[in-house]
Structure formats: C-alpha cells, structure tokens
Motif scaffolding. Structure first.
Motif, PDB file in Angstrom:
ATOM      1  N   ASP A 150      -7.563 -42.400 -31.856  1.00 42.78           N
ATOM      2  CA  ASP A 150      -8.972 -42.622 -31.521  1.00 42.78           C
ATOM      3  C   ASP A 150      -9.713 -41.302 -31.323  1.00 42.78           C
ATOM      4  N   PHE A 151      -9.070 -40.405 -30.584  1.00 41.19           N
ATOM      5  CA  PHE A 151      -9.689 -39.110 -30.311  1.00 41.19           C
ATOM      6  C   PHE A 151      -9.884 -38.317 -31.602  1.00 41.19           C
ATOM      7  N   GLN A 152      -8.887 -38.296 -32.472  1.00 38.77           N
ATOM      8  CA  GLN A 152      -8.995 -37.571 -33.733  1.00 38.77           C
ATOM      9  C   GLN A 152     -10.044 -38.209 -34.647  1.00 38.77           C
ATOM     10  N   TYR A 153     -10.176 -39.539 -34.571  1.00 37.17           N
ATOM     11  CA  TYR A 153     -11.201 -40.226 -35.346  1.00 37.17           C
ATOM     12  C   TYR A 153     -12.589 -39.740 -34.921  1.00 37.17           C
ATOM     13  N   LYS A 154     -12.761 -39.571 -33.623  1.00 39.18           N
ATOM     14  CA  LYS A 154     -14.040 -39.089 -33.100  1.00 39.18           C
ATOM     15  C   LYS A 154     -14.307 -37.650 -33.554  1.00 39.18           C
ATOM     16  N   LEU A 155     -13.280 -36.817 -33.537  1.00 44.49           N
ATOM     17  CA  LEU A 155     -13.448 -35.436 -33.981  1.00 44.49           C
ATOM     18  C   LEU A 155     -13.782 -35.367 -35.469  1.00 44.49           C
ATOM     19  N   LYS A 156     -13.130 -36.203 -36.265  1.00 43.79           N
ATOM     20  CA  LYS A 156     -13.428 -36.238 -37.713  1.00 43.79           C
ATOM     21  C   LYS A 156     -14.874 -36.647 -37.944  1.00 43.79           C
ATOM     22  N   GLY A 157     -15.373 -37.569 -37.117  1.00 41.16           N
ATOM     23  CA  GLY A 157     -16.772 -37.962 -37.219  1.00 41.16           C
ATOM     24  C   GLY A 157     -17.713 -36.808 -36.936  1.00 41.16           C
ATOM     25  N   PHE A 158     -17.360 -35.994 -35.937  1.00 39.02           N
ATOM     26  CA  PHE A 158     -18.164 -34.800 -35.645  1.00 39.02           C
ATOM     27  C   PHE A 158     -18.154 -33.829 -36.818  1.00 39.02           C
ATOM     28  N   ILE A 159     -16.983 -33.586 -37.399  1.00 36.99           N
ATOM     29  CA  ILE A 159     -16.878 -32.660 -38.525  1.00 36.99           C
ATOM     30  C   ILE A 159     -17.733 -33.140 -39.693  1.00 36.99           C
ATOM     31  N   ASP A 160     -17.673 -34.434 -39.995  1.00 36.18           N
ATOM     32  CA  ASP A 160     -18.483 -34.992 -41.084  1.00 36.18           C
ATOM     33  C   ASP A 160     -19.975 -34.831 -40.802  1.00 36.18           C
ATOM     34  N   SER A 161     -20.347 -34.949 -39.527  1.00 38.55           N
ATOM     35  CA  SER A 161     -21.769 -34.916 -39.160  1.00 38.55           C
ATOM     36  C   SER A 161     -22.345 -33.502 -39.122  1.00 38.55           C
ATOM     37  N   THR A 162     -21.510 -32.486 -39.246  1.00 37.98           N
ATOM     38  CA  THR A 162     -22.036 -31.105 -39.274  1.00 37.98           C
ATOM     39  C   THR A 162     -22.788 -30.796 -40.564  1.00 37.98           C
ATOM     40  N   VAL A 163     -22.683 -31.700 -41.557  1.00 39.89           N
ATOM     41  CA  VAL A 163     -23.415 -31.497 -42.823  1.00 39.89           C
ATOM     42  C   VAL A 163     -24.522 -32.543 -42.979  1.00 39.89           C
ATOM     43  N   ASP A 164     -24.843 -33.255 -41.912  1.00 41.94           N
ATOM     44  CA  ASP A 164     -25.884 -34.274 -41.949  1.00 41.94           C
ATOM     45  C   ASP A 164     -27.252 -33.644 -42.227  1.00 41.94           C
ATOM     46  N   LYS A 165     -28.168 -34.430 -42.767  1.00 41.57           N
ATOM     47  CA  LYS A 165     -29.512 -33.917 -43.063  1.00 41.57           C
ATOM     48  C   LYS A 165     -30.304 -33.646 -41.789  1.00 41.57           C
ATOM     49  N   SER A 166     -29.989 -34.371 -40.732  1.00 43.44           N
ATOM     50  CA  SER A 166     -30.723 -34.218 -39.468  1.00 43.44           C
ATOM     51  C   SER A 166     -30.193 -33.031 -38.667  1.00 43.44           C
ATOM     52  N   ALA A 167     -31.104 -32.125 -38.280  1.00 43.73           N
ATOM     53  CA  ALA A 167     -30.706 -30.963 -37.473  1.00 43.73           C
ATOM     54  C   ALA A 167     -30.175 -31.411 -36.110  1.00 43.73           C
ATOM     55  N   LYS A 168     -30.780 -32.476 -35.557  1.00 46.71           N
ATOM     56  CA  LYS A 168     -30.332 -32.980 -34.259  1.00 46.71           C
ATOM     57  C   LYS A 168     -28.908 -33.520 -34.343  1.00 46.71           C
ATOM     58  N   THR A 169     -28.606 -34.207 -35.445  1.00 45.84           N
ATOM     59  CA  THR A 169     -27.252 -34.732 -35.628  1.00 45.84           C
ATOM     60  C   THR A 169     -26.248 -33.597 -35.794  1.00 45.84           C
ATOM     61  N   ARG A 170     -26.618 -32.579 -36.566  1.00 46.71           N
ATOM     62  CA  ARG A 170     -25.716 -31.436 -36.776  1.00 46.71           C
ATOM     63  C   ARG A 170     -25.432 -30.726 -35.458  1.00 46.71           C
ATOM     64  N   GLN A 171     -26.492 -30.505 -34.664  1.00 50.01           N
ATOM     65  CA  GLN A 171     -26.295 -29.825 -33.389  1.00 50.01           C
ATOM     66  C   GLN A 171     -25.434 -30.662 -32.445  1.00 50.01           C
TER      67      GLN A 171
END
Length: 431
Positions: free
Chosen positions: A60-81
């Motif tokens: 579960d914890f690693q799933y959450k971290l993978k989600g963060f890594i994927d979101s670092t390339v999101d179009k939204s600056a707020k999501t990336r931050q």
C-alpha cells in the motif's frame, strides 16, 4: 529483514480537482514512528496479523509512492508540487533505499524537469527532494550521477538574479550536498565557494557603518549562502584555509552589523568556526583586530537595543555568549543529541555546522536518520545501526499516565516551595 509499515490508503488521496495530496500530519507522525529494516518491532507485527499484514502495508505504501512519482509529470503545477512534497516527506521519515534505487533515474528526471520548468515553491520542493534522494542513496556512484545531472541547473538558478527567491534560497543550501556526501569533487570546492561569496558579501556593512537595504527574503538567501560557505570550510585544505583566513576573517565582522538577526548569528558562528579551524592548524594563531572583534561580540552578547524584538535579543545573546567564548578562550559549549538508545555529543563548531546542515536537509526526521541511515551514521562516526529488541524499547517508554503523575508531583513540589518562599518574604517585610 522485515520492515514494519503503518497501513496507508492503497490509492493516492486526491482533492476535488484530482490533485495528489502530500502526506498529512497524521501520515507523517505514523511514518516517523515506523522503523524500517532491523528497527522493526516484531511483536507489533504479530499483533497486526503477522507477515501478511506487513506485506500488505508495504504494498500500500509503495503504491502511494508510485502515485507521487507519476504525478511529478502532471500538467498541474499544484499537483506536481504536492507529489514532490509527498516524496520528500516519505524520504525524510523512512529508509527507502531499495525502492528509490530502482527508480533513481525516473525521480532524477522529474526533479530536473521541475527545476527547469517550475516556478518558486515547485523549484524549492524539487531542490529539497534532490537532497533527500542523495541522502537515501548514500555516498556512492548513484548519488554522484544524480548530482552530476543536477549541478549545472543548481548553479544556474543560484546565479540567476531573475529566478524566484524561494528557488535560490533552496538551492543555496542544497548545492553543497555533494561535499556533505563526501563525493570526491574537491577540485570544484573553490569555484563553488566563490558562488556563495558573490552572494553573502553583498550584505557587508559599508565603510561608514551603514548596512545596504536588503529585503527579508534576499537576506535569507545571503544567510543560506554564508552557512553553505561555512560548511565547505570544514573540508578545505590547510593552504586554502590560510588564504581564506587572510582574506575573509577581517571582513566577516562587517556582517555583525546586519539588521537581520539570522545573518548576525550566522556570521558569528562562522567566525567561531574559522577561529577553531585556525587554532587546529596553529595553536598560537593570532588575529590583528582581536580586541575590536571581541568588543563587537560582547556587545551582541549583551545587546539591550530597544528597537529589536525580545525574542531576537534572547536568541542572539545566547549564541554570542558561546561565540565570544570560542574567540576568547577557544571553548565550545557541547550539546548531547539523544536518539533511540544512543547519544551523540556535538563538541566542536565543525561538528555543529555539519549537524545543522543535515538537520536542514531532513528536518524532523533527523533523529530517525541518526538511528537508521548508515551514511549519516558514517559521517558522524556512529558505527553500524544499533539493533534494539522490542522488550528494550518498551522498557524505555514512559506511559502518558506515568508522565502525567510525574509532572503533577513536580508542579506540586514547586508550588509548595514557592509558597514557603513567599511566606518568608512577607514575614521579613512585616518585621
């Protein structure tokens, strides 16, 4: 070895607009209390359902971290931050070497992209994450490759006057990370020190004693640059130190005139550090303007200026009493850091500057990293991580009820003693 992990939501939490949220305060407290690898509490694992429960929590914890890594390339600056801050919190409160090592290039690419294309707070978060990534990876080739990729960007942002002040402040403390990691690039130390010198020397008091007009944000940038420069002093060669002492020790007292209390304190501690390094090289070291410097330090240690805030004056006086002792007597007020079952003594200005730098990098996770991070333990010569069984840990803990009883008893005793003192004082007055 097993790793006890607190249960987290297997899906990244999202706001109304689908933005990935960083760890909450509750998550942070849970993660800080979770000890990885050899620090896991086998008894509590059994209570939670044994290895199956542990494996599920880890997934579960690693799933959450993978989600963060994927979101670092999101179009939204707020999501990336938010994703950058989430990864940063996780790395500050957990040892994640294996997970990070497998995704090092992906995370590095994300940091590089956010530093180049992001603004302000996003760049700050990216710079902080870069630092924690390297602390997790240690002082090997992996960290060296990360820093080789990011070094040109850090250097550009630091020198770019048009860059956001938040980004420059963050980079000014992270740019020296490779020397903290003991990566052998010491031929570049002089050039990096010059980058910092070009910043903090702008805060020097003028010849007439007046200080340049600087905004609080810019003053913080100059202060960060001075503290980073001071950290690099600790790895300079004897010949480099001699040149620095001759060139900068007469000028650094000009920073003691700054209107910013943090700059004054940083200047005082840097001066104390220089005196310590100078006396390590030559026990008979003498400074031409020693009397004038001591008078300045003494004035700051007893500062009673009414236009300064009381909290600033208390903070300043405490620090400058120690700085004055360092300059006059070569003394250092040692401090003991407790973490787990261990203690570490900060017994020199060199060690204090190093400890403060790492604490700036990992924040509230410093004690945890002192316990579990092999690289940081190596820096402070603490040896391999100490294995502590669950029975010992439970014996060390004091329950909330016991702590309440102890505090209540101490309060009653203190009140009783003060009452007796007041009674005596009244009797003397009447007599």
């Amino acid at each position: 070895m097993s790793c006890q992990l607190a249960h987290v939501d297997p899906r990244p939490s999202r706001g109304q607009h689908g933005n990935v949220q960083p760890f909450s305060d509750e998550d942070v407290s849970i993660e800080t209390l979770s000890h990885c690898s050899s620090f896991s509490d086998t008894a509590s694992v059994a209570d939670e359902g044994g290895e199956a429960s542990e494996d599920t929590a880890q997934e579960d914890f690693q799933y959450k971290l993978k989600g963060f890594i994927d979101s670092t390339v999101d179009k939204s600056a707020k999501t990336r931050q938010g994703a950058l801050d989430g990864l940063k919190t996780a790395m500050a409160t957990r040892i994640l070497y294996e997970f990070i090592s497998e995704r090092r290039m992906t995370i590095t690419d994300s940091i590089e992209r956010c530093l180049k294309k992001g603004k302000g707070e996003e760049q700050r978060a990216a710079a902080s994450l870069a630092c924690l990534l390297c602390i997790q990876l240690g002082s090997g080739i992996e960290s060296e490759e990360v820093l080789k990729t990011l070094k040109p960007i850090f250097k550009y942002i630091l020198a770019d006057g048009s860059a956001s002040i938040q980004a420059r402040q963050a980079v000014s403390t992270r740019f020296i990370l490779r020397w903290s990691l003991q990566i052998p690039w010491k031929n570049d130390v002089h050039a990096t020190m010059e980058c910092f010198e070009n910043l903090f020397t702008r805060a020097y008091a003028r010849m007439d004693g007046t200080c340049p007009s600087i905004s609080p944000q810019t003053s913080q940038l100059y202060t960060n640059a001075l503290l980073s420069w001071a950290l690099l002093l600790t790895i300079c060669t004897a010949s480099q130190l001699k040149d620095i002492l001759r060139k900068y020790l007469p000028k650094l007292p000009k920073l003691l005139e700054s209107e910013d209390v943090n700059m004054r304190i940083a200047a005082g501690e840097t001066i104390a550090l220089l005196f310590e390094l100078a006396r390590d090289m030559d026990t008979d070291f003498e400074f031409d303007d020693w009397d004038e410097l001591c008078n300045k330090l003494n004035a700051l240690a007893t500062d009673c200026n009414k236009h300064r805030a009381k909290t600033d004056k208390r903070k300043q006086r405490s620090v400058f009493r120690d700085v004055l002792k360092a300059v006059e007597e070569g003394d250092f007020q040692s401090e003991t850091i407790r973490f787990g079952t261990e203690r570490m003594t900060i017994d020199s200005w060199v060690k204090k500057r190093t400890y403060d730098a790492f604490r700036e990098f990992v924040g509230s996770g410093m004690n945890y990293h002192l316990q579990a991070n092999e690289f940081i333990r190596d820096v402070f010569e603490l040896g391999p991580p100490v294995l502590v069984d669950s029975a010992t840990m439970k014996a060390m803990k004091i329950s909330r009820f016991e702590r309440h009883l102890h505090n209540s008893a101490a309060f009653k005793a203190r009140t009783k003693a003060r009452s007796k003192f007041r009674d005596k004082r009244v009797d003397v007055g009447e007599f």
